[in-house]
Motif scaffolding. Sequence first.
Motif, PDB file in Angstrom:
ATOM      1  N   ARG A   1       0.839  -1.224   0.000  1.00 53.22           N
ATOM      2  CA  ARG A   1       0.000   0.000   0.000  1.00 53.22           C
ATOM      3  C   ARG A   1       0.864   1.261   0.000  1.00 53.22           C
ATOM      4  NH1 ARG A   1      -3.386  -3.609   2.879  1.00 53.22           N
ATOM      5  NH2 ARG A   1      -2.186  -3.293   4.774  1.00 53.22           N
TER       6      ARG A   1
ATOM      7  N   MET B   1     -11.515  -3.173  -5.099  1.00 50.51           N
ATOM      8  CA  MET B   1     -11.806  -4.246  -4.149  1.00 50.51           C
ATOM      9  C   MET B   1     -11.294  -3.787  -2.787  1.00 50.51           C
ATOM     10  SD  MET B   1     -10.572  -7.199  -6.727  1.00 50.51           S
ATOM     11  CE  MET B   1     -11.916  -8.365  -6.815  1.00 50.51           C
TER      12      MET B   1
ATOM     13  N   ASP C   1     -16.581  -2.215  -3.036  1.00 51.25           N
ATOM     14  CA  ASP C   1     -16.498  -3.618  -2.592  1.00 51.25           C
ATOM     15  C   ASP C   1     -17.909  -4.173  -2.687  1.00 51.25           C
ATOM     16  OD1 ASP C   1     -14.155  -5.245  -0.731  1.00 51.25           O
ATOM     17  OD2 ASP C   1     -16.182  -6.111  -0.856  1.00 51.25           O
TER      18      ASP C   1
ATOM     19  N   ASN D   1     -20.594  -5.327  -7.761  1.00 47.19           N
ATOM     20  CA  ASN D   1     -19.681  -6.316  -8.301  1.00 47.19           C
ATOM     21  C   ASN D   1     -18.765  -5.575  -9.275  1.00 47.19           C
ATOM     22  OD1 ASN D   1     -18.500  -8.402  -9.965  1.00 47.19           O
ATOM     23  ND2 ASN D   1     -20.039  -9.762  -9.074  1.00 47.19           N
ATOM     24  N   ILE D   2     -17.495  -5.823  -9.185  1.00 49.12           N
ATOM     25  CA  ILE D   2     -16.522  -5.095 -10.016  1.00 49.12           C
ATOM     26  C   ILE D   2     -16.863  -5.189 -11.508  1.00 49.12           C
ATOM     27  CG2 ILE D   2     -14.946  -7.085 -10.007  1.00 49.12           C
ATOM     28  CD1 ILE D   2     -12.627  -5.238 -10.171  1.00 49.12           C
TER      29      ILE D   2
ATOM     30  N   ASP E   1      -7.155  -5.695  -6.244  1.00 48.10           N
ATOM     31  CA  ASP E   1      -6.468  -6.327  -5.115  1.00 48.10           C
ATOM     32  C   ASP E   1      -7.345  -7.460  -4.576  1.00 48.10           C
ATOM     33  OD1 ASP E   1      -4.632  -6.757  -3.109  1.00 48.10           O
ATOM     34  OD2 ASP E   1      -5.343  -5.122  -1.842  1.00 48.10           O
TER      35      ASP E   1
HETATM   36  C1  SAM Z   1      -7.908  -8.928  -0.559  1.00 43.01           C
HETATM   37  S1  SAM Z   1      -9.333  -7.981  -0.192  1.00 43.01           S
HETATM   38  C2  SAM Z   1      -8.838  -6.325  -0.556  1.00 43.01           C
HETATM   39  C3  SAM Z   1      -7.822  -5.742   0.389  1.00 43.01           C
HETATM   40  C4  SAM Z   1      -7.639  -4.252   0.335  1.00 43.01           C
HETATM   41  N1  SAM Z   1      -7.500  -3.721  -1.015  1.00 43.01           N
HETATM   42  C5  SAM Z   1      -6.441  -3.808   1.203  1.00 43.01           C
HETATM   43  O1  SAM Z   1      -5.448  -3.247   0.684  1.00 43.01           O
HETATM   44  O2  SAM Z   1      -6.504  -4.027   2.423  1.00 43.01           O
HETATM   45  C6  SAM Z   1     -10.414  -8.373  -1.530  1.00 43.01           C
HETATM   46  C7  SAM Z   1     -11.790  -7.716  -1.474  1.00 43.01           C
HETATM   47  O3  SAM Z   1     -12.410  -7.906  -2.754  1.00 43.01           O
HETATM   48  C8  SAM Z   1     -13.803  -8.018  -2.583  1.00 43.01           C
HETATM   49  N2  SAM Z   1     -14.345  -8.670  -3.781  1.00 43.01           N
HETATM   50  C9  SAM Z   1     -14.169  -9.970  -4.158  1.00 43.01           C
HETATM   51  N3  SAM Z   1     -14.799 -10.212  -5.333  1.00 43.01           N
HETATM   52  C10 SAM Z   1     -15.359  -9.033  -5.721  1.00 43.01           C
HETATM   53  C11 SAM Z   1     -16.122  -8.636  -6.846  1.00 43.01           C
HETATM   54  N4  SAM Z   1     -16.433  -9.517  -7.804  1.00 43.01           N
HETATM   55  N5  SAM Z   1     -16.548  -7.354  -6.921  1.00 43.01           N
HETATM   56  C12 SAM Z   1     -16.236  -6.462  -5.939  1.00 43.01           C
HETATM   57  N6  SAM Z   1     -15.524  -6.781  -4.843  1.00 43.01           N
HETATM   58  C13 SAM Z   1     -15.085  -8.042  -4.728  1.00 43.01           C
HETATM   59  C14 SAM Z   1     -13.943  -8.815  -1.307  1.00 43.01           C
HETATM   60  O4  SAM Z   1     -15.225  -8.573  -0.705  1.00 43.01           O
HETATM   61  C15 SAM Z   1     -12.758  -8.317  -0.463  1.00 43.01           C
HETATM   62  O5  SAM Z   1     -13.175  -7.336   0.460  1.00 43.01           O
END
Ligand code: SAM
Length: 371
Positions: free
Chosen positions: A41, A60, A82, A108-109, A124
């Motif tokens: 980060r 994400m 998210d 959803n992304i 991420d």
């Molecule tokens: C590894 S974490 C992110 C960590 C964060 N960026 C950090 O630096 O602390 C991944 C996140 O992606 C989200 N996520 C997973 N699939 C997703 C999707 N299809 N669309 C949006 N968010 C998603 C999850 O809910 C989770 O909170």
Amino acid sequence: MDVIEAEEGTTRFFVPRQDSGHAFPPGTGRIFYNRRMELNRDATVLLASVLNPREYLDAMGATGARGIRVASECGIPVTINDRDPEAVELIRKNAALADLQVEVTGMNIHTLLSCRRFDAVDLDPFGSPAPFCDSAIRGTLRYLMVTATDTAPLCGAHKKAGIRRYFAHPVNTEYHAETGLRTLLGFVVREAVKYDRGIRPLFCFSREHYVRAHFLLENGAGRADTAVARIGYIHQCTGCPDRTEQHGILPVCGPCRSCGSPTVPIGPLWLGPVQDPGILAAMLDRLPDHVLNTGRELGSLLHTLRDELPTSSFYDYHVLAKRGKVSPPPIDEVIAGIRDAGFRAGRTHYSGTGIRTDAPWQLIMSVLTGE
Ligand SMILES: C[S@@+](CC[C@H](N)C(=O)[O-])C[C@H]1O[C@@H](n2cnc3c(N)ncnc32)[C@H](O)[C@@H]1O
Ligand SMILES: [Zn+2]
């Protein structure tokens, strides 16, 4: 939600209280935060301050730590997304704590990036970014930033998963951390060029359990063709340390030039440069202006990346020393010996025992054994 305050850079934010009896990463229902990713980060904050994108999407977000920091420490307009409603609630709370006007979305992304585009997009995910790269490329105007934590598939330890995710042939060599990064870049190229877009890597590294890549997406069929021209394979000998590089979208296999044994192709890989020297220099210049807990490590990483020779793989000199049945001397002596023989040689960030050089492996061997 049981939260505690954390601080990274000059930003404070709430993170879920980690249950010490719980396996890490925490199970479902908890919002993800990994302190070990602080350097990742910090690097994003530093790079964002250099690139100064018009807007930045933390696609994400989880706690939103990354996006909140980019907004607060770089003054860049930020959207944090998210799909998890609990995460969205925490991101809102964190934006309020930092007193920031951050846009927070809970989509959803794939949906979000089908209808909106952002100057910079940060992926991420948990594990592999492969399922998200197509959406991210469509939704990115210039800068794409990607973390991959699925190093076992990328590096050939989980071969079938690597093939499924990246449609590439990974091999578990002593330089697998580099081929993992190059496999990810090769995959991103394939995802980008179908839209007549090319990529230019700006700042990429591999560390601990993850790979992090940042690139500029460039528009136009010509740029896409240039990116394709940088795709190729490393052919690793199965009988000796020799390897050769081959450009092209198809592997052209042959016996080892050194010993005649069969070779195995690794790739498709990005064989081009993985850093932009101007970006690294600007990051090093800007580093003292930022308060970063990992500033010293990040500075040392940036110096190593800046000085790395542009070869596509490296030799682990401990592996060569074992093969030559000699005990390995200090790395600087080996590097000096290779340079004395008229070749270029230097360290690599991928491994403390890795040497990048344009010398053949037999020359390193003779430096090690004195023969
Ligand atoms: C590894 S974490 C992110 C960590 C964060 N960026 C950090 O630096 O602390 C991944 C996140 O992606 C989200 N996520 C997973 N699939 C997703 C999707 N299809 N669309 C949006 N968010 C998603 C999850 O809910 C989770 O909170
Ligand atoms: Zn060989």
